[in-house]
Design a protein around this motif. Structure first.
Motif, PDB file in Angstrom:
ATOM      1  N   SER A   1       0.858  -1.195   0.000  1.00 44.19           N
ATOM      2  CA  SER A   1       0.000   0.000   0.000  1.00 44.19           C
ATOM      3  C   SER A   1       0.885   1.232   0.000  1.00 44.19           C
ATOM      4  O   SER A   1       1.947   1.253   0.627  1.00 44.19           O
ATOM      5  N   ILE A   2       0.425   2.275  -0.716  1.00 39.11           N
ATOM      6  CA  ILE A   2       1.288   3.445  -0.897  1.00 39.11           C
ATOM      7  C   ILE A   2       0.467   4.708  -1.102  1.00 39.11           C
ATOM      8  O   ILE A   2      -0.637   4.670  -1.639  1.00 39.11           O
ATOM      9  N   ILE A   3       1.012   5.814  -0.634  1.00 43.16           N
ATOM     10  CA  ILE A   3       0.482   7.131  -0.973  1.00 43.16           C
ATOM     11  C   ILE A   3       1.586   7.906  -1.682  1.00 43.16           C
ATOM     12  O   ILE A   3       2.748   7.880  -1.244  1.00 43.16           O
ATOM     13  N   VAL A   4       1.237   8.544  -2.794  1.00 45.53           N
ATOM     14  CA  VAL A   4       2.168   9.416  -3.510  1.00 45.53           C
ATOM     15  C   VAL A   4       1.867  10.839  -3.085  1.00 45.53           C
ATOM     16  O   VAL A   4       0.823  11.398  -3.441  1.00 45.53           O
TER      17      VAL A   4
ATOM     18  N   THR B   1       2.531  14.191 -10.175  1.00 43.76           N
ATOM     19  CA  THR B   1       2.013  13.404  -9.044  1.00 43.76           C
ATOM     20  C   THR B   1       0.819  12.576  -9.483  1.00 43.76           C
ATOM     21  O   THR B   1       0.744  11.377  -9.214  1.00 43.76           O
ATOM     22  N   GLU B   2      -0.119  13.226 -10.170  1.00 42.89           N
ATOM     23  CA  GLU B   2      -1.339  12.541 -10.589  1.00 42.89           C
ATOM     24  C   GLU B   2      -1.043  11.415 -11.566  1.00 42.89           C
ATOM     25  O   GLU B   2      -1.633  10.327 -11.484  1.00 42.89           O
ATOM     26  N   GLU B   3      -0.125  11.643 -12.507  1.00 43.76           N
ATOM     27  CA  GLU B   3       0.189  10.613 -13.499  1.00 43.76           C
ATOM     28  C   GLU B   3       0.858   9.403 -12.859  1.00 43.76           C
ATOM     29  O   GLU B   3       0.596   8.258 -13.242  1.00 43.76           O
ATOM     30  N   ILE B   4       1.724   9.633 -11.876  1.00 42.51           N
ATOM     31  CA  ILE B   4       2.365   8.506 -11.181  1.00 42.51           C
ATOM     32  C   ILE B   4       1.329   7.718 -10.395  1.00 42.51           C
ATOM     33  O   ILE B   4       1.351   6.476 -10.367  1.00 42.51           O
TER      34      ILE B   4
ATOM     35  N   VAL C   1      -3.307   1.934  -3.867  1.00 38.29           N
ATOM     36  CA  VAL C   1      -2.756   3.265  -4.123  1.00 38.29           C
ATOM     37  C   VAL C   1      -3.783   4.319  -3.719  1.00 38.29           C
ATOM     38  O   VAL C   1      -4.909   4.318  -4.216  1.00 38.29           O
ATOM     39  N   ILE C   2      -3.393   5.201  -2.814  1.00 39.06           N
ATOM     40  CA  ILE C   2      -4.300   6.273  -2.386  1.00 39.06           C
ATOM     41  C   ILE C   2      -4.539   7.234  -3.548  1.00 39.06           C
ATOM     42  O   ILE C   2      -3.620   7.600  -4.273  1.00 39.06           O
ATOM     43  N   SER C   3      -5.787   7.648  -3.713  1.00 42.84           N
ATOM     44  CA  SER C   3      -6.170   8.455  -4.863  1.00 42.84           C
ATOM     45  C   SER C   3      -5.584   9.862  -4.806  1.00 42.84           C
ATOM     46  O   SER C   3      -5.107  10.325  -3.768  1.00 42.84           O
ATOM     47  N   ARG C   4      -5.693  10.532  -5.954  1.00 44.79           N
ATOM     48  CA  ARG C   4      -5.196  11.894  -6.079  1.00 44.79           C
ATOM     49  C   ARG C   4      -5.871  12.834  -5.091  1.00 44.79           C
ATOM     50  O   ARG C   4      -5.208  13.627  -4.424  1.00 44.79           O
ATOM     51  N   SER C   5      -7.196  12.751  -4.982  1.00 45.71           N
ATOM     52  CA  SER C   5      -7.920  13.729  -4.158  1.00 45.71           C
ATOM     53  C   SER C   5      -7.526  13.622  -2.689  1.00 45.71           C
ATOM     54  O   SER C   5      -7.397  14.633  -1.995  1.00 45.71           O
TER      55      SER C   5
END
Length: 562
Positions: free
Chosen positions: A101-104, A124-127, A139-143
């Motif tokens: 599990s990861i947050i960008v 950030t969003e594209e990754i 993967v934690i979402s963009r928002s």
């Protein structure tokens, strides 16, 4: 037992604040220093009080080190004040952190030009999008990730809030055509680096760098990317960096839902079309602009929907399997057709990209509200809350799960959580007021009038309609019920339900049934809700025309399959 619990909690806090680690490190060092002084005292002709002085200094040093450790947290992000441990709420409780599990976190713009912020946010969003294609990786979402932009919280704290193990962070320096990106992957639980890398190149290299970052994360967390995953990542790449920049400049404005912002997005997207020609990314953005102008009530000129349909046609001509296209098409069909045809498009969008939060939200909403299939929606909104836990509107889904089953107290609990995340979310504010009324909470009167007094807008007016109607004040309710509300409800995919309830408690039975029938035309076959669980409709359930409608709805609900 109480003393034992306090001791256990104190011991846990000592470990959490790393005081125990300091003691473990400090004690042997202090012992070695004392032994050295004991050995060297005679050889160096040190004064007799030397040993006592060293012990006093070591004791004072130990106290300072322990206090410093208790107050401050030393991590890869520097030194910061240790924050109190936040108890987890009902959604997060008893959940283990998934291993993969990861947050960008939003990449930091360190360019000399602050206006290049859109570029670092876009990267950030594209990754995030790339990583979301990796199977078994949460993967934690963009928002949700963007809520930490500029945050000074420790990585461990951030990871705890979204229940992930790893954090990817970095920076972007863009100067003309030159590009320098730094990225590092950190195990937030142990506060250790997994890898760190610097990438330099030209602007046209951005997509190669983006792919390298995604590969590095994948290999660190689960091994090499599978061919299908890599193929999806490559398909996600844009073939024109200049088009990509125009789209990125429009993205922040697409989420602001104001006329000024949407017109700004339109200008950037049209600039891209004029300069670089047709592109599916630009068409997608323009379709979103015109739909939101109409849907938000900013400009309800039917021509905006016609323009949306025009761009949808162009999107599918260029990219027949566009997940964004099917999402937008589903929203259009909610407006112009019905929930069943819209749901088919949301389903296709979810098959193409199963981790897009907006798609999951609409898929769940239709299952819950229109189809009356709460258990089929539950696993999907639970997944949504895992990947996008800090977006307030997502908590409306579990609220509706309980609301539509007549469990109003439980629904109110989730709406309160939604408001805690975003205090100004007008939908949650409106829903809270209605649930306070339904639960006969003594705060309902003050809450409704306070909302209207602070901001006498569309939804606040609807809340006043319900408050007065529910309390038998028909004339006062009708004063707040405007033609624009009725027009919006007639065209909307869900608002007719609320209007029907208001009319029913005001004993305007024909109008109540009229709006329920309109909702049925829009694809609403939620038999349990309108036959049993909605208390506002009780006044019309014995009406012959309503019974006839119920018979039809029941048959459709029982035979419905998706």
């Amino acid at each position: 037992m109480a003393n034992q619990n306090r001791l256990t909690k104190f011991w846990h806090e000592l470990k959490r604040r790393k005081v125990i680690q300091v003691i473990i490190i400090y004690a042997p060092i202090a012992f070695i220093v004392i032994q050295l002084i004991d050995i060297l005292e005679d050889d160096l002709n040190l004064p007799e009080f030397t040993m006592l002085l060293v012990i006093i200094l070591l004791v004072v040093g130990f106290i300072i080190a322990a206090i410093f450790s208790w107050i401050f947290d030393v991590s890869s992000k520097g030194i910061s004040v240790t924050e109190p441990e936040v108890p987890k709420d009902g959604i997060e409780s008893n959940k283990q952190v998934p291993e993969k599990s990861i947050i960008v976190l939003p990449f930091e713009n360190i360019s000399s030009d602050p206006e290049q912020e859109y570029f670092s946010d876009g990267l950030t969003e594209e990754i995030i999008t790339d990583l979301s294609y990796i199977k078994d990786l949460l993967v934690i979402s963009r928002s949700s990730a963007m809520t930490f932009k500029g945050s000074k919280q420790t990585l461990k704290k951030i990871a705890s809030k979204v229940n992930v193990k790893y954090v990817l962070e970095g920076s972007v320096r863009k100067s003309g055509n030159d590009l320098r990106i730094v990225a590092q992957l950190i195990d937030a639980q142990s506060d250790t680096h997994v890898w760190a890398e610097k990438y330099t190149g030209k602007l046209d290299d951005i997509f190669d760098i983006q792919e390298k970052v995604s590969r590095s994360v994948s290999e660190s967390l689960k091994g090499k990317l599978q061919s299908g995953e890599l193929e999806k990542i490559m398909d996600n790449k844009v073939d024109n960096i200049h088009v990509y920049e125009c789209y990125l400049k429009s993205r922040p404005d697409l989420y602001k839902y104001t006329e000024e912002a949407l017109k700004s997005a339109e200008r950037n997207l049209r600039y891209g079309l004029d300069l670089y020609g047709p592109h599916v990314l630009l068409y997608t953005g323009l379709g979103q602009v015109y739909f939101q102008l109409y849907d938000s009530g900013i400009d309800m000129d039917p021509d905006n929907l016609n323009k949306t349909e025009e761009y949808l046609r162009k999107i599918f001509e260029m990219q027949p399997d566009s997940a964004e296209g099917f999402l937008l098409s589903g929203l259009m069909k909610l407006k112009r057709e019905n929930a069943i045809t819209a749901f088919n498009d949301f389903k296709k969008a979810m098959e193409i990209n199963p981790t897009r939060p907006e798609t999951l939200m609409w898929y769940c909403f239709i299952q819950l509200f229109h189809f009356g299939q709460p258990e089929k929606a539950k696993s999907v909104f639970e997944k949504l809350l895992e990947i996008d836990p800090l977006t307030s509107i997502n908590l409306i889904l579990p609220a509706f799960y309980h609301w539509l089953k007549g469990e109003h107290e439980k629904a109110l609990n989730y709406i309160e959580k939604s408001i805690k995340i975003e205090p100004n979310n007008i939908l949650s504010i409106w829903y809270k007021g209605q649930l306070l009324i339904l639960t006969q909470n003594n705060q309902a009167a003050d809450y409704a009038s306070e909302q209207w007094k602070n901001d006498p807008g569309f939804f606040q007016g609807l809340l006043m309609v319900m408050y007065h109607a529910y309390n038998g004040r028909k004339n006062e309710a009708l004063e707040y019920l405007t033609e624009s509300m009725l027009k919006m409800a007639w065209e909307d995919f869900a608002l007719a339900w609320f209007i029907a309830g208001y009319y029913a408690v005001m004993n305007e039975k024909e109008l109540a049934i009229k709006y329920i029938e309109r909702l049925h035309e829009k694809g609403m076959i939620n038999y349990p809700l309108i036959a049993k669980h909605d208390p506002l409709l009780e006044n019309i359930r014995n009406e012959p025309s309503f019974k006839k409608l119920l018979k039809t709805v029941k048959k459709e609900w029982e035979e419905f399959e998706v």
